[in-house]
Design a protein around this motif. Structure first.
Motif, short mmCIF file in Angstrom:
data_model
loop_
_atom_site.label_atom_id
_atom_site.label_comp_id
_atom_site.label_asym_id
_atom_site.label_seq_id
_atom_site.Cartn_x
_atom_site.Cartn_y
_atom_site.Cartn_z
N GLU A 71 0.73 -0.23 1.58
CA GLU A 71 0.95 1.19 1.85
C GLU A 71 2.37 1.42 2.38
N ILE A 72 2.82 0.55 3.26
CA ILE A 72 4.19 0.66 3.78
C ILE A 72 5.18 0.50 2.65
N GLU A 73 4.99 -0.51 1.79
CA GLU A 73 5.89 -0.73 0.66
C GLU A 73 5.94 0.50 -0.25
N LYS A 74 4.77 1.06 -0.55
CA LYS A 74 4.70 2.25 -1.41
C LYS A 74 5.50 3.41 -0.82
N ARG A 75 5.34 3.63 0.47
CA ARG A 75 6.03 4.75 1.10
C ARG A 75 7.54 4.51 1.20
N VAL A 76 7.93 3.27 1.46
CA VAL A 76 9.37 2.95 1.49
C VAL A 76 9.99 3.19 0.12
N LEU A 77 9.31 2.75 -0.93
CA LEU A 77 9.81 2.96 -2.28
C LEU A 77 9.90 4.44 -2.63
#
Length: 68
Positions: free
Chosen positions: A49-55
């Motif tokens: 979820e963190i990766e998705k939001r950073v992207l």
């Protein structure tokens, strides 16, 4: 420095005693669940979820549209 930032991302702490993001007017609060003491599968979900939001933020900077 935080005061010169376009936006600050808060992952969910918002502790009024410790969180410096409370003093910045442009805060994106993700409300991410704390992975502490969670099973590895849940930690992986939180990480994803963190990766998705950073992207998403990286993508939004391409158009100069920070999601605030």
């Amino acid at each position: 420095m935080m005061r010169n930032a376009t936006a600050i991302v808060n992952m969910g702490c918002m502790d009024d005693k410790f969180c410096p993001a409370l003093f910045v007017p442009k805060v994106i609060d993700w409300g991410i669940e704390d992975p502490k003491n969670k099973p590895i599968e849940k930690v992986g979900e939180i990480r994803d979820e963190i990766e998705k939001r950073v992207l998403e933020i990286i993508d939004s900077t391409q158009d100069h549209k920070i999601p605030i």
